[in-house]
Write a protein that holds these residues in place. Structure first.
Motif, PDB file in Angstrom:
ATOM      1  N   THR A 213       0.810  -1.224   0.000  1.00  0.00           N
ATOM      2  CA  THR A 213       0.000   0.000   0.000  1.00  0.00           C
ATOM      3  C   THR A 213       0.838   1.267   0.000  1.00  0.00           C
ATOM      4  N   ARG A 214       2.140   1.150   0.187  1.00  0.00           N
ATOM      5  CA  ARG A 214       2.976   2.341   0.376  1.00  0.00           C
ATOM      6  C   ARG A 214       3.517   2.864  -0.945  1.00  0.00           C
ATOM      7  N   LEU A 287      -0.250   5.051  -0.528  1.00  0.00           N
ATOM      8  CA  LEU A 287      -0.291   5.977   0.597  1.00  0.00           C
ATOM      9  C   LEU A 287       1.080   6.541   0.918  1.00  0.00           C
ATOM     10  N   ALA A 379      -3.939  13.943  -2.989  1.00  0.00           N
ATOM     11  CA  ALA A 379      -3.905  12.549  -2.565  1.00  0.00           C
ATOM     12  C   ALA A 379      -5.116  11.851  -3.155  1.00  0.00           C
TER      13      ALA A 379
END
Length: 579
Positions: A213-214, A287, A379
């Motif tokens: 997810t990073r 994220l 974002a």
């Protein structure tokens, strides 16, 4: 069967075994593991021989896993013998680490966190002396660290292999099978049958990991040639040519075709614009702990594409030819970017096109460190549209002091970095609009998947509205004219590559900021008088917000009055600046 259901196990015969989830493989008692396509693993010890066998095969046989990249300039590494950070010897063989730092506070008195300690142990077990870990090999206080961010594609593509810490949520979790245990495989016998639990052989075990997810880990895996993935249950080997699981004795060739959360670089002889857009879209779904890293965490990917188009196979003089929407070959163009937004320059004409045609799949959050017209300024995952700023449109860049900068300055790499101008100046058709929130009672009879509408006045008594995709959910959507504009960023006429010619046009929805504007969303409005699309996507209403059920004659009259480009005809040409 209750035993199987409680443990979420599926029963397969040895021949039919497709272990995408944990399964129980069945074999006759007496048949050894050498005769079956799976193996037992040790809960507290990773199989180093398994890793070494894959390394040997990859080094000797896999052409796609070799590199000709130059070593990153100014590279530092950790010497596993002294455990100190040292300048990397020229041509040194090193292992890289891809991991999640997490939110757990750092204790400088205890040395390296567990994941780094474990990675050093693995590095030494594989006979390698050096390891690269971003937290320690990039001087966090050095003002020149941006120099390494621009070379991340070289850091990871030159690594002999990359250790991926796919278990845990922070750097203190460690690597399963090194400092922590792994689940023990279920094994039991019923009559003349032996049942063995087999862990998943594909790399989807990483799908739900924090690592997947990073944002930073996207380019780290993308440029790695060989990936050693530590999951909670086993180690996975994923190189550019094949995948292999510690629990399975057979391999899967052609890693590019495996469904995976592990980003793999596409090795092609031709560069395709859609690939760059695809990588940006996937990256924006991830994220970040620090919004200021929005661009740094993908700079290596962007720089890779910039350098890729300078290679001989991409340096032809012929203009690019279309091959379907968003898939045009780029053999006749140079690539660069402005704040992460792709810039394409056609070598023959030297015309520059700017790919600001993107929208959010869901509303995101503003990142004020970056321009609002750049995806890096928000974002949230994006999707590229079919419209861009055409080369013949009057546009340029502008500094915060309102000093204009020519469009080719970015492409010539003379203004990249924090000092680059943030303003986008466009002379185009703009129209005052009102933003309405469907939930407030306006247009409540309209069935739509979108909560928001962009509205403008068509005649003295008739207004028209269509959906718009906001970049963020507004705290309040006031019914005020003048503070909001719809600005066309598509230019009439054939534009650069034939794939951008279509029957729709896009508009940025802008909010006034003093004398300038900020992008807050995007809308699609028809430029061609297509009756089906025309009637379906527009709603007509009066000044009070009551929906008007216009007759076909009324609609025909409006079309006859306004012409084919009826939104375009109602707009005025203005010079605006978007920050």
């Amino acid at each position: 069967m209750e035993f199987f259901r409680e443990r979420n196990l599926h029963l397969y015969g040895m021949v039919d075994m497709v272990p995408y989830i944990s399964v129980l493989a069945v074999r006759p008692v007496g048949q050894t593991e050498k005769e079956v396509p799976y193996r037992s693993i040790l809960p507290h010890s990773v199989d180093i021989d398994f890793i070494k066998r894959n390394i040997k095969t990859c080094v000797n046989e896999h052409e796609s896993c070799r590199t000709s990249e130059e070593q990153a300039d100014g590279l530092n590494v950790i010497d596993c013998r002294s455990q100190k950070v040292v300048p990397a010897p020229v041509g040194c063989q090193y292992i890289a680490l891809s991991y999640v730092w997490g939110a757990k506070p750092e204790d400088a008195t205890v040395g390296f966190p567990q994941v780094v300690q474990d990675s050093i142990r693995v590095t030494k077990a594989l006979g390698c002396r050096y390891i690269w870990v971003d937290r320690y090999c990039i001087d966090q206080e050095d003002t020149q660290k941006q120099h390494i961010f621009n070379q991340m594609h070289r850091v990871y593509s030159n690594a002999f292999l990359t250790i991926i810490a796919g278990a845990g949520r922070d750097a203190h979790h460690g690597l399963p099978g090194v400092s922590s245990g792994r689940p023990k495989q279920i094994k039991f016998q019923l009559g003349n049958l032996q049942f063995d639990e087999v862990f998943p052989s594909n790399n989807l075990a990483l799908t739900n990991s924090a690592w997947a997810t990073r944002a930073w880990t996207y380019q780290e895996s993308y440029f790695s040639r060989r990936r050693l993935c530590f999951t909670e249950k086993q180690v996975l080997w994923i190189c550019n040519d094949c995948t292999q699981a510690e629990c399975i004795s057979s391999s899967s060739r052609g890693a590019d075709h495996v469904e995976t959360p592990v980003p793999l670089r596409r090795h092609k002889h031709v560069f395709i614009i859609g690939d760059m857009q695809y990588d940006i879209c996937l990256y924006t779904a991830r994220l970040l702990s620090y919004p200021s890293d929005s661009l740094n965490a993908i700079l290596g990917v962007l720089q890779y594409y910039v350098e890729l188009t300078t290679e001989p196979q991409h340096c032809g003089n012929e203009p690019a030819k279309g091959r379907g929407n968003r898939r045009a070959l780029a053999s006749g163009i140079d690539i660069n970017h402005a704040w992460g937004v792709p810039l394409y320059r056609e070598r023959q004409s030297q015309e520059i096109m700017f790919d600001v045609g993107w929208r959010h799949l869901k509303p995101g959050t503003r990142r004020p460190e970056f321009p609002s017209w750049s995806w890096a300024g928000w974002a949230g995952q994006i999707h590229f549209l079919e419209s861009v700023v055409a080369p013949d449109m009057n546009w340029s860049f502008m500094t915060n002091r309102h000093i204009e900068v020519p469009r080719d300055a970015f492409h010539n790499q003379t203004v990249q970095g924090d000092d680059a101008p943030r303003g986008l100046v466009i002379t185009t058709k703009v129209c005052p609009v009102t933003l309405w929130d469907n939930s407030t009672g306006h247009m409540t009879n309209q069935t739509t998947s979108s909560k928001f509408r962009v509205v403008f006045q068509l005649t003295e008594t008739v207004y028209a509205g269509t959906e718009w995709a906001p970049d963020e959910v507004p705290d309040e959507v006031p019914d005020v004219h003048g503070d909001y504009l719809a600005a066309s960023f598509w230019h009439k006429g054939e534009v650069f590559l034939d794939r951008y010619v279509n029957s729709f046009t896009g508009q940025m929805i802008l909010r006034r900021r003093d004398q300038d504007f900020e992008r807050i969303g995007i809308s699609h409005m028809p430029k061609v008088n297509n009756p089906d699309w025309f009637y379906k996507n527009w709603t007509y209403f009066d000044a009070a917000g009551n929906i008007l059920d216009l007759s076909d004659d009324d609609k025909e009259h409006l079309k006859e009055q306004d012409g084919h480009w009826w939104w375009y005809e109602h707009a005025e040409t203005q010079r605006i600046c978007i920050f």
